[in-house]
Design an enzyme around this catalytic site. Structure first.
Site, PDB file in Angstrom:
ATOM      1  N   GLY A  45     -17.231  14.374  -2.056  1.00 30.89           N
ATOM      2  CA  GLY A  45     -16.262  15.394  -2.485  1.00 30.89           C
ATOM      3  C   GLY A  45     -16.151  16.607  -1.584  1.00 30.89           C
ATOM      4  O   GLY A  45     -15.494  17.594  -1.943  1.00 30.89           O
ATOM      5  N   LYS A  46     -16.731  16.536  -0.378  1.00 31.19           N
ATOM      6  CA  LYS A  46     -16.739  17.696   0.525  1.00 31.19           C
ATOM      7  C   LYS A  46     -15.323  18.112   0.940  1.00 31.19           C
ATOM      8  O   LYS A  46     -14.964  19.283   0.848  1.00 31.19           O
ATOM      9  CB  LYS A  46     -17.577  17.396   1.787  1.00 31.19           C
ATOM     10  CG  LYS A  46     -18.997  16.967   1.517  1.00 31.19           C
ATOM     11  CD  LYS A  46     -19.779  16.683   2.784  1.00 31.19           C
ATOM     12  CE  LYS A  46     -19.261  15.548   3.644  1.00 31.19           C
ATOM     13  NZ  LYS A  46     -19.259  14.220   3.015  1.00 31.19           N
ATOM     14  N   SER A  47     -14.544  17.141   1.406  1.00 32.71           N
ATOM     15  CA  SER A  47     -13.185  17.478   1.872  1.00 32.71           C
ATOM     16  C   SER A  47     -12.330  17.973   0.706  1.00 32.71           C
ATOM     17  O   SER A  47     -11.561  18.927   0.850  1.00 32.71           O
ATOM     18  CB  SER A  47     -12.514  16.253   2.508  1.00 32.71           C
ATOM     19  OG  SER A  47     -13.185  15.887   3.689  1.00 32.71           O
ATOM     20  N   GLU A 171     -15.684  18.688   9.288  1.00 34.92           N
ATOM     21  CA  GLU A 171     -16.332  17.867  10.313  1.00 34.92           C
ATOM     22  C   GLU A 171     -15.807  18.167  11.720  1.00 34.92           C
ATOM     23  O   GLU A 171     -15.321  17.278  12.418  1.00 34.92           O
ATOM     24  CB  GLU A 171     -16.179  16.377   9.965  1.00 34.92           C
ATOM     25  CG  GLU A 171     -16.810  16.071   8.616  1.00 34.92           C
ATOM     26  CD  GLU A 171     -17.082  14.591   8.394  1.00 34.92           C
ATOM     27  OE1 GLU A 171     -17.201  13.865   9.396  1.00 34.92           O
ATOM     28  OE2 GLU A 171     -17.181  14.200   7.238  1.00 34.92           O
TER      29      GLU A 171
END
Ligand SMILES: Nc1ncnc2c1ncn2[C@@H]1O[C@H](COP(=O)(O)OP(=O)(O)O)[C@@H](O)[C@H]1O
Ligand SMILES: [Mg+2]
Length: 285
Positions: A45-47, A171
């Site tokens: 769920g980072k993005s 990233e």
């Protein structure tokens, strides 16, 4: 400019039969002028999380506060203009972010959009391209003729050109060679010196230990840690396995040494610390 998430839930396709719940009760804080790293396995769920910082996604429930801007499910699209001006974003796949015929036009887009005239926008774009190391010989090329690493730099210049207070990078090290990665870390530190608030997603724990003031670990759409890199990387090795995270290289090496019967007095987090600890070990014998 502090960023605060309060009980944020997010579902893709909310309200449809295909709704997929991705963020669960996310509460966290990122300090003004600090560098925050977000780590966690792919799909955690980072993005999705960082796309809430510039309002590209809105919470399905809960609230995100960015300085004095409050983002909720009710925030209207036209209110987002002020937020987009505050927050520059470099996406995980920069090729999806680029669109203009030439590199320079691409980077001029944000300043033009936020009210600079053509001349001023060009000068801001040139400054940003130079700062991220895109050679002048590339400025009139199509961004789509560039290598992955160069595209990423152009996307980064696009995010920096309008001088936002917050820079979010998803990233950013992907596709960069070791020299490019080092330059990126220097850029991150330089942005902090300029007083910017920086948020970046990374899979490289060495980058996190090197530059981050704070680290947030995502796991299955939940925040499973919000702490300093030093505290985090000194946790029990089994916790890292559970989160499917690596240690920084020096820590990995000391784990290997321990398996081979050489126990250092503590876990090193950088190569310099590793060298020091090995030196002490040898002096003891
Ligand atoms: N546009 C989308 N529509 C539906 N599901 C999505 C979309 N983008 C991401 N997801 C899903 O949301 C979850 C989290 O994805 P993402 O935020 O990209 O994680 P990460 O960046 O940590 O790899 C994954 O299960 C992914 O499949
Ligand atoms: Mg991602």
């Amino acid at each position: 400019m502090a960023i605060k998430f309060e009980q944020v839930n997010f579902s893709y396709g909310a309200g449809t039969t295909l709704a997929q719940s991705v963020l669960h009760h996310v509460s966290l804080e990122m300090k003004t002028g600090a560098i925050t790293a977000i780590i966690g396995q792919t799909g955690s769920g980072k993005s999705t999380l960082v796309q809430h910082i510039n309002g590209l996604l809105k919470p399905t429930s809960g609230k995100v506060t960015i300085d004095d801007f409050e983002l909720t499910s009710k925030t209207k699209e036209k209110e987002l203009v002020t937020l987009r001006q505050k927050v520059g974003m470099v996406f995980q796949f920069p090729e999806n972010q680029l669109f203009a015929n030439t590199v320079i036009e691409d980077v001029m887009y944000a300043p033009l959009n936020f009210g600079s005239n053509k001349e001023a926008a060009r000068s801001l774009a040139e400054k940003a391209l130079t700062r991220v190391g895109v050679a002048e010989s590339l400025w009139m090329k199509s961004p789509f003729d560039l290598s992955g690493g160069q595209m990423r730099r152009v996307a980064m210049a696009g995010a920096l050109a309008s001088d936002p207070e917050v820079i979010v990078m998803d990233e950013p090290a992907a596709g960069l060679d070791p020299k490019g990665q080092k330059e990126l870390l220097n850029l991150v530190l330089e942005l902090k010196k300029l007083g910017k608030t920086v948020v970046f997603i990374s899979h490289q724990m060495d980058h996190v230990i090197h530059v981050a003031d704070k680290v947030i670990v995502m796991h299955d759409g939940e925040v499973s840690a919000e702490t300093t890199p030093q505290e985090l990387f000194n946790r029990d090795i089994n916790w890292f396995k559970e989160m499917r995270l690596d240690l920084p290289k020096a820590g990995q090496f000391s784990e290997k040494l321990e398996k081979a019967g050489i126990k250092l007095s503590r876990r090193p987090l950088t190569v310099d610390e590793l060298a020091d600890l090995i030196n002490k070990e040898i002096d003891h014998e």
